[in-house]
Scaffold this motif. Sequence first.
Motif, PDB file in Angstrom:
ATOM      1  N   UNK A  60     -11.687   3.999   1.471  1.00 63.76           N
ATOM      2  CA  UNK A  60     -10.514   3.989   0.621  1.00 63.76           C
ATOM      3  C   UNK A  60      -9.543   2.924   1.133  1.00 63.76           C
ATOM      4  N   UNK A  61      -8.964   2.195   0.225  1.00 61.99           N
ATOM      5  CA  UNK A  61      -7.936   1.225   0.583  1.00 61.99           C
ATOM      6  C   UNK A  61      -6.570   1.867   0.349  1.00 61.99           C
ATOM      7  N   UNK A  62      -5.785   1.842   1.396  1.00 63.75           N
ATOM      8  CA  UNK A  62      -4.452   2.437   1.310  1.00 63.75           C
ATOM      9  C   UNK A  62      -3.440   1.390   0.885  1.00 63.75           C
ATOM     10  N   UNK A  63      -2.545   1.810   0.027  1.00 65.36           N
ATOM     11  CA  UNK A  63      -1.421   0.928  -0.298  1.00 65.36           C
ATOM     12  C   UNK A  63      -0.457   0.971   0.881  1.00 65.36           C
ATOM     13  N   UNK A  64       0.380  -0.010   0.982  1.00 62.64           N
ATOM     14  CA  UNK A  64       1.360  -0.051   2.072  1.00 62.64           C
ATOM     15  C   UNK A  64       2.547   0.842   1.704  1.00 62.64           C
ATOM     16  N   UNK A  65       2.825   1.812   2.566  1.00 58.38           N
ATOM     17  CA  UNK A  65       3.953   2.709   2.342  1.00 58.38           C
ATOM     18  C   UNK A  65       5.220   2.080   2.893  1.00 58.38           C
ATOM     19  N   UNK A  66       6.338   2.420   2.278  1.00 56.69           N
ATOM     20  CA  UNK A  66       7.620   1.886   2.724  1.00 56.69           C
ATOM     21  C   UNK A  66       8.604   3.028   2.951  1.00 56.69           C
ATOM     22  N   UNK A  67       9.536   2.792   3.855  1.00 55.85           N
ATOM     23  CA  UNK A  67      10.595   3.757   4.115  1.00 55.85           C
ATOM     24  C   UNK A  67      11.581   3.712   2.956  1.00 55.85           C
ATOM     25  N   UNK A  68      12.019   4.888   2.512  1.00 57.76           N
ATOM     26  CA  UNK A  68      12.996   4.943   1.431  1.00 57.76           C
ATOM     27  C   UNK A  68      14.263   4.191   1.831  1.00 57.76           C
ATOM     28  N   UNK A  69      14.822   3.467   0.902  1.00 57.23           N
ATOM     29  CA  UNK A  69      16.054   2.732   1.153  1.00 57.23           C
ATOM     30  C   UNK A  69      17.288   3.623   0.977  1.00 57.23           C
TER      31      UNK A  69
END
Length: 147
Positions: A1-10
Amino acid sequence: MDWKKFEIKKLNTPTEVVLDVISGFSEATNNLLKLTLVKKSEVELLNSKYSANFSDDLVLHSQFMRAYKYIVFELFYNVQLYPCALKIEYGIKAELNISDSLVQIENEENLRHTLELIFKTSKFTEIVSGLMKIASLEKTEDDDLPF
């Protein structure tokens, strides 16, 4: 599975918002009083009737009266951050004509607005003013000690 890049909520957490709003309070009371956000322990969270992953008490206190504390409100939120909830002290809640035991806050803007309403109530002003008077007397007595 390829994971999308997660980001910290702004988004600012409810805790960050409260800390921002209360900054400068001590200076406004000539450093006689403080507002401190105190995290609830795991046991307190488990014993609470509200289901929240994170909870803090906003405590009004003075370094000159260590035995006294006044809980202005309790803050509750989960990992989604918003909505969050406030359990406001009874007298302040009554002045604001709030009947619910828990006030639901939908977003950061509403939280800032609600905090402003709380801190502008005559009940909060009366408590701060009285506590400043008592703390100033305690400070004087403390300063007169020979040790």
